[in-house]
Scaffold this motif. Structure first.
Motif, PDB file in Angstrom:
ATOM      1  N   ALA A  72       0.599  -1.007   0.577  1.00 12.25           N
ATOM      2  CA  ALA A  72      -0.047  -0.131  -0.055  1.00 12.25           C
ATOM      3  C   ALA A  72       1.095   0.958  -0.161  1.00 12.25           C
ATOM      4  O   ALA A  72       1.362   1.260   0.625  1.00 12.25           O
ATOM      5  CB  ALA A  72      -1.358   0.430   1.304  1.00 12.25           C
ATOM      6  N   TRP A  73       0.794   1.938  -0.610  1.00 10.10           N
ATOM      7  CA  TRP A  73       1.646   3.688  -0.864  1.00 10.10           C
ATOM      8  C   TRP A  73      -0.193   4.534   0.031  1.00 10.10           C
ATOM      9  O   TRP A  73      -0.933   4.461  -0.804  1.00 10.10           O
ATOM     10  CB  TRP A  73       1.797   3.985  -2.352  1.00 10.10           C
ATOM     11  CG  TRP A  73       2.569   2.549  -3.367  1.00 10.10           C
ATOM     12  CD1 TRP A  73       2.173   1.602  -4.005  1.00 10.10           C
ATOM     13  CD2 TRP A  73       3.997   2.241  -2.509  1.00 10.10           C
ATOM     14  NE1 TRP A  73       3.040   0.844  -4.246  1.00 10.10           N
ATOM     15  CE2 TRP A  73       4.311   1.539  -3.004  1.00 10.10           C
ATOM     16  CE3 TRP A  73       4.909   3.068  -2.240  1.00 10.10           C
ATOM     17  CZ2 TRP A  73       6.088   0.808  -2.994  1.00 10.10           C
ATOM     18  CZ3 TRP A  73       5.996   2.696  -1.633  1.00 10.10           C
ATOM     19  CH2 TRP A  73       6.558   1.584  -2.940  1.00 10.10           C
ATOM     20  N   ARG A  74       0.580   5.692  -0.044  1.00  9.77           N
ATOM     21  CA  ARG A  74      -0.325   6.501   0.859  1.00  9.77           C
ATOM     22  C   ARG A  74      -0.050   7.950  -0.553  1.00  9.77           C
ATOM     23  O   ARG A  74       1.667   8.111  -0.858  1.00  9.77           O
ATOM     24  CB  ARG A  74       0.218   6.958   2.064  1.00  9.77           C
ATOM     25  CG  ARG A  74      -1.315   8.012   2.645  1.00  9.77           C
ATOM     26  CD  ARG A  74      -0.789   8.552   4.105  1.00  9.77           C
ATOM     27  NE  ARG A  74      -2.263   9.339   4.152  1.00  9.77           N
ATOM     28  CZ  ARG A  74      -1.964  10.011   4.951  1.00  9.77           C
ATOM     29  NH1 ARG A  74      -0.897  10.950   5.522  1.00  9.77           N
ATOM     30  NH2 ARG A  74      -2.879  10.782   4.995  1.00  9.77           N
ATOM     31  N   ALA A  75      -0.280   8.746  -0.878  1.00  6.76           N
ATOM     32  CA  ALA A  75      -1.065   9.184  -2.060  1.00  6.76           C
ATOM     33  C   ALA A  75      -0.638  10.422  -0.867  1.00  6.76           C
ATOM     34  O   ALA A  75      -0.870  11.188   0.059  1.00  6.76           O
ATOM     35  CB  ALA A  75      -2.391   9.875  -2.705  1.00  6.76           C
ATOM     36  N   THR A  76      -1.078  11.791  -1.659  1.00 10.47           N
ATOM     37  CA  THR A  76      -0.092  13.334  -0.750  1.00 10.47           C
ATOM     38  C   THR A  76      -1.222  13.966  -0.869  1.00 10.47           C
ATOM     39  O   THR A  76      -0.926  15.061  -0.002  1.00 10.47           O
ATOM     40  CB  THR A  76       0.746  14.126  -1.434  1.00 10.47           C
ATOM     41  OG1 THR A  76       0.346  14.375  -3.301  1.00 10.47           O
ATOM     42  CG2 THR A  76       1.923  13.410  -2.206  1.00 10.47           C
ATOM     43  N   SER A  77      -2.437  13.760  -1.452  1.00 11.28           N
ATOM     44  CA  SER A  77      -3.410  14.452  -1.325  1.00 11.28           C
ATOM     45  C   SER A  77      -4.750  12.886  -1.545  1.00 11.28           C
ATOM     46  O   SER A  77      -4.615  12.337  -2.552  1.00 11.28           O
ATOM     47  CB  SER A  77      -3.883  15.474  -1.835  1.00 11.28           C
ATOM     48  OG  SER A  77      -3.484  15.826  -2.839  1.00 11.28           O
ATOM     49  N   HIS A 104      -7.058   1.813   7.486  1.00 13.56           N
ATOM     50  CA  HIS A 104      -6.703   3.469   5.814  1.00 13.56           C
ATOM     51  C   HIS A 104      -8.855   2.677   5.518  1.00 13.56           C
ATOM     52  O   HIS A 104      -8.914   2.408   5.511  1.00 13.56           O
ATOM     53  CB  HIS A 104      -6.042   3.243   5.156  1.00 13.56           C
ATOM     54  CG  HIS A 104      -6.093   1.562   4.694  1.00 13.56           C
ATOM     55  ND1 HIS A 104      -7.417   1.117   3.241  1.00 13.56           N
ATOM     56  CD2 HIS A 104      -6.249   0.065   4.800  1.00 13.56           C
ATOM     57  CE1 HIS A 104      -7.216   0.700   2.715  1.00 13.56           C
ATOM     58  NE2 HIS A 104      -5.865  -0.540   3.710  1.00 13.56           N
ATOM     59  N   GLY A 105      -9.364   3.954   4.992  1.00 12.15           N
ATOM     60  CA  GLY A 105      -9.682   4.437   4.351  1.00 12.15           C
ATOM     61  C   GLY A 105      -9.369   3.527   2.469  1.00 12.15           C
ATOM     62  O   GLY A 105      -9.503   3.226   2.379  1.00 12.15           O
ATOM     63  N   ARG A 106     -10.693   3.912   2.329  1.00 10.94           N
ATOM     64  CA  ARG A 106     -10.248   4.376   0.792  1.00 10.94           C
ATOM     65  C   ARG A 106      -9.664   3.918   0.200  1.00 10.94           C
ATOM     66  O   ARG A 106      -8.705   4.766   0.118  1.00 10.94           O
ATOM     67  CB  ARG A 106     -12.235   4.935  -0.023  1.00 10.94           C
ATOM     68  CG  ARG A 106     -12.166   5.224  -1.773  1.00 10.94           C
ATOM     69  CD  ARG A 106     -13.054   6.200  -1.667  1.00 10.94           C
ATOM     70  NE  ARG A 106     -13.674   5.833  -3.386  1.00 10.94           N
ATOM     71  CZ  ARG A 106     -12.945   7.324  -4.220  1.00 10.94           C
ATOM     72  NH1 ARG A 106     -12.303   8.228  -3.561  1.00 10.94           N
ATOM     73  NH2 ARG A 106     -13.500   6.685  -5.364  1.00 10.94           N
ATOM     74  N   GLU A 119      -1.715  -0.968  -3.732  1.00  9.24           N
ATOM     75  CA  GLU A 119      -3.217  -0.365  -3.221  1.00  9.24           C
ATOM     76  C   GLU A 119      -2.575   1.013  -3.324  1.00  9.24           C
ATOM     77  O   GLU A 119      -1.191   1.052  -2.535  1.00  9.24           O
ATOM     78  CB  GLU A 119      -4.268  -0.725  -2.731  1.00  9.24           C
ATOM     79  CG  GLU A 119      -3.510  -1.271  -1.446  1.00  9.24           C
ATOM     80  CD  GLU A 119      -4.445  -1.512   0.309  1.00  9.24           C
ATOM     81  OE1 GLU A 119      -5.563  -1.876  -0.591  1.00  9.24           O
ATOM     82  OE2 GLU A 119      -4.703  -1.420   0.805  1.00  9.24           O
ATOM     83  N   ILE A 120      -3.821   2.305  -3.615  1.00  9.74           N
ATOM     84  CA  ILE A 120      -3.059   4.223  -3.487  1.00  9.74           C
ATOM     85  C   ILE A 120      -4.503   4.023  -2.419  1.00  9.74           C
ATOM     86  O   ILE A 120      -5.815   3.777  -2.721  1.00  9.74           O
ATOM     87  CB  ILE A 120      -2.623   4.170  -4.763  1.00  9.74           C
ATOM     88  CG1 ILE A 120      -1.834   5.856  -3.642  1.00  9.74           C
ATOM     89  CG2 ILE A 120      -4.079   4.387  -5.534  1.00  9.74           C
ATOM     90  CD1 ILE A 120      -1.406   6.764  -5.125  1.00  9.74           C
ATOM     91  N   LEU A 121      -3.644   4.980  -1.150  1.00  7.99           N
ATOM     92  CA  LEU A 121      -5.078   5.428  -0.608  1.00  7.99           C
ATOM     93  C   LEU A 121      -5.006   6.742   0.135  1.00  7.99           C
ATOM     94  O   LEU A 121      -2.778   7.359  -0.689  1.00  7.99           O
ATOM     95  CB  LEU A 121      -5.126   4.466   0.514  1.00  7.99           C
ATOM     96  CG  LEU A 121      -3.602   3.907   1.575  1.00  7.99           C
ATOM     97  CD1 LEU A 121      -3.532   4.717   2.113  1.00  7.99           C
ATOM     98  CD2 LEU A 121      -4.087   2.560   1.744  1.00  7.99           C
ATOM     99  N   TRP A 122      -5.420   7.669   0.249  1.00  8.54           N
ATOM    100  CA  TRP A 122      -5.030   8.690   1.499  1.00  8.54           C
ATOM    101  C   TRP A 122      -5.346   8.790   3.388  1.00  8.54           C
ATOM    102  O   TRP A 122      -4.459   9.267   3.297  1.00  8.54           O
ATOM    103  CB  TRP A 122      -5.863  10.037   0.421  1.00  8.54           C
ATOM    104  CG  TRP A 122      -5.654  10.770   1.915  1.00  8.54           C
ATOM    105  CD1 TRP A 122      -7.085  11.699   2.593  1.00  8.54           C
ATOM    106  CD2 TRP A 122      -5.050  11.994   2.304  1.00  8.54           C
ATOM    107  NE1 TRP A 122      -6.712  12.786   2.720  1.00  8.54           N
ATOM    108  CE2 TRP A 122      -5.550  12.569   2.626  1.00  8.54           C
ATOM    109  CE3 TRP A 122      -3.686  11.624   1.820  1.00  8.54           C
ATOM    110  CZ2 TRP A 122      -4.746  13.607   3.542  1.00  8.54           C
ATOM    111  CZ3 TRP A 122      -2.987  13.136   2.406  1.00  8.54           C
ATOM    112  CH2 TRP A 122      -3.396  13.821   2.791  1.00  8.54           C
ATOM    113  N   GLU A 123      -7.163   7.871   2.868  1.00  2.00           N
ATOM    114  CA  GLU A 123      -6.908   8.639   4.760  1.00  2.00           C
ATOM    115  C   GLU A 123      -6.524   7.200   4.851  1.00  2.00           C
ATOM    116  O   GLU A 123      -6.459   6.484   5.158  1.00  2.00           O
ATOM    117  CB  GLU A 123      -8.350   8.002   4.809  1.00  2.00           C
ATOM    118  CG  GLU A 123      -9.326   9.451   4.019  1.00  2.00           C
ATOM    119  CD  GLU A 123     -11.100   9.133   3.705  1.00  2.00           C
ATOM    120  OE1 GLU A 123     -11.746   7.411   4.220  1.00  2.00           O
ATOM    121  OE2 GLU A 123     -11.782   9.946   3.554  1.00  2.00           O
ATOM    122  N   VAL A 124      -5.791   7.706   6.427  1.00  2.02           N
ATOM    123  CA  VAL A 124      -4.912   6.288   7.191  1.00  2.02           C
ATOM    124  C   VAL A 124      -5.738   7.053   8.497  1.00  2.02           C
ATOM    125  O   VAL A 124      -5.793   7.936   9.529  1.00  2.02           O
ATOM    126  CB  VAL A 124      -3.416   6.699   7.758  1.00  2.02           C
ATOM    127  CG1 VAL A 124      -3.134   5.925   6.015  1.00  2.02           C
ATOM    128  CG2 VAL A 124      -2.939   7.891   7.193  1.00  2.02           C
TER     129      VAL A 124
END
Length: 322
Positions: A72-77, A104-106, A119-124
Motif C-alpha cells: 500500500a502506498w499513501r497518496a499526497t492528497s 485506512h479508508g478508501r 493499492e493507493i490510499l489517502w485516509e489513514v
C-alpha cells in the motif's frame, strides 16, 4: 526539456505478507524485532514498529504459501489519489476501488505488469498510544519497547520480477517513482533497480527473478538507524535458532548496512542498520552500475551473498534441473 515530475505518491504505507506459520511470524516480529500488535481480524494480524505513526505497517495473513499479499502506498492528497487511480486505469492495470480496511479508508487496487498486487490510499488511521505507552519525547508515537532489538520504522520492499524494465517503467509512469540506482547488463537493460518517491534511496526495488517466475516477493525491510543494532539482533537470532542468510555487511548500492534472515512464515526480512544516504537534489542523475564497477555494487564490505539470495523469493519455487 524534462517532464514535469509526478508528486502524487508520498510514501510506503504498509505491506501484507502471507505466512505459513502466522503465530511463528508474529512472535518473530514481536519478540525479536520488538514490534507491536495493533489488531487481529480473521486470518490477519496487524503490526507496527514503534516509530511508525500509522495504525499498522505490516499485515501478516495466514496462507498455505509464503509471499506477498499486497503493498500500500499513501497518496499526497485526496486529489492525488484520484489522479493516480485514473492513470493506472488508463494503463490497463487497475483492479478497482475498495471501501477500506483496518487502519485506512478508501483505496484503489491494481497490479504491476508482473502481477504484484498494490493499492493507493489517502485516509489513514494514526496510532494512539495508551497511557502506559506514552513517551515524553513528543515527536515519537510511543515508548521504545523493552523487548528484542526494536526496529524503528518500515523502510522498503523488494520485489522479484520476470521483466525488470517493464515493471520499473510502470512505477515511473503510473506512480511517479524515480530510479535512484540501477544495475545494468551488457545490453543496458535493468538487472535490478532501486526507486523512490521520498528522499530515501529506495522505497521499492525491482530485481530480475533468477528463476524466471512472476509476482514474487524478495524481501521486506525495517530500519534501525544504528548499525550496532545489527550485531545486537544477530545474537538474538542465533540464540533463538535462526540462520542468518547474510550480513551484517554494507551494500555498495544505497550504502546501507544490512542483515538478511528468513522469518518463520517463509519470507525474507532485511534489517537496515541505517538507510545509507538520502537524496534531496531534484535533478538527481541515476547511478548506473555495470562492468567492472559491479564488484562493489552489491557488497561494499562483508561476506558475499549466497546464491540462494538471488533465487529464493516467495512463493518458493524449485530451480529447474534442466
Amino acid at each position: 526539456m524534462t517532464n514535469e515530475p509526478i508528486l502524487d505518491v508520498a510514501q510506503l504505507a504498509h505491506v501484507e505478507i502471507y505466512s505459513t506459520d502466522i503465530e511463528g511470524s508474529v512472535k518473530f516480529f514481536r519478540e525479536i524485532l520488538g514490534m507491536e500488535e495493533s489488531h487481529r481480524q480473521g486470518n490477519s494480524v496487524y503490526m507496527r514498529a514503534y516509530e511508525d505513526f500509522y495504525h499498522n505497517t505490516l499485515i501478516i495473513t495466514a496462507n498455505d504459501e509464503a509471499g506477498l499479499g499486497h503493498i500500500a502506498w499513501r497518496a499526497t492528497s485526496p486529489q492525488a489519489l484520484e489522479r493516480r487511480a485514473q492513470a493506472i486505469e488508463a494503463l490497463g492495470y487497475g483492479i478497482g476501488w475498495i471501501d477500506g480496511d483496518i487502519g485506512h479508508g478508501r483505496a484503489y487496487q491494481f497490479k504491476t505488469p508482473d502481477g504484484h498486487k498494490m493499492e493507493i490510499l489517502w485516509e489513514v488511521e494514526y496510532f494512539q498510544a495508551s497511557e502506559e505507552q506514552k513517551t515524553p519525547l513528543l515527536n515519537r508515537p510511543q515508548k521504545r519497547p523493552a523487548r528484542g532489538i526494536p526496529v524503528r520504522r518500515i523502510d522498503h520492499v523488494n520485489l522479484s520480477a520476470s521483466e525488470t524494465n517493464k515493471n520499473v517503467e510502470f512505477l515511473e509512469e503510473a506512480l511517479g517513482f524515480k530510479v535512484r540506482e540501477r544495475i545494468l547488463d551488457e545490453d543496458n537493460k535493468d538487472i535490478a533497480a532501486w526507486l523512490s518517491v521520498s528522499n530515501l534511496v529506495h522505497d521499492i526495488a525491482i530485481m530480475g527473478d533468477a528463476l524466471g517466475e512472476t509476482g514474487r516477493l524478495h524481501h521486506i525491510c525495517y530500519w534501525y538507524g544504528y548499525p550496532q543494532h545489527l550485531a545486537d539482533v544477530s545474537d538474538l537470532l542465533i540464540e533463538a535458532g535462526f540462520k542468518i542468510e547474510a550480513g551484517p555487511g554494507k551494500h555498495g548500492v544505497t550504502q546501507a548496512n544490512f542483515l538478511y534472515v528468513i522469518e518463520p512464515g517463509g519470507n525474507r526480512v532485511e534489517l537496515f542498520g541505517d538507510s545509507g544516504y538520502q537524496i534531496f537534489d531534484p535533478d538527481w542523475k541515476t547511478i548506473e552500475w555495470k562492468g567492472e564497477d559491479l564488484e562493489h555494487a552489491i557488497i561494499w564490505h562483508g561476506s558475499n551473498l549466497p546464491q540462494e539470495f538471488f533465487e529464493y523469493a516467495t512463493p518458493v519455487k524449485q530451480k529447474s534441473k534442466v
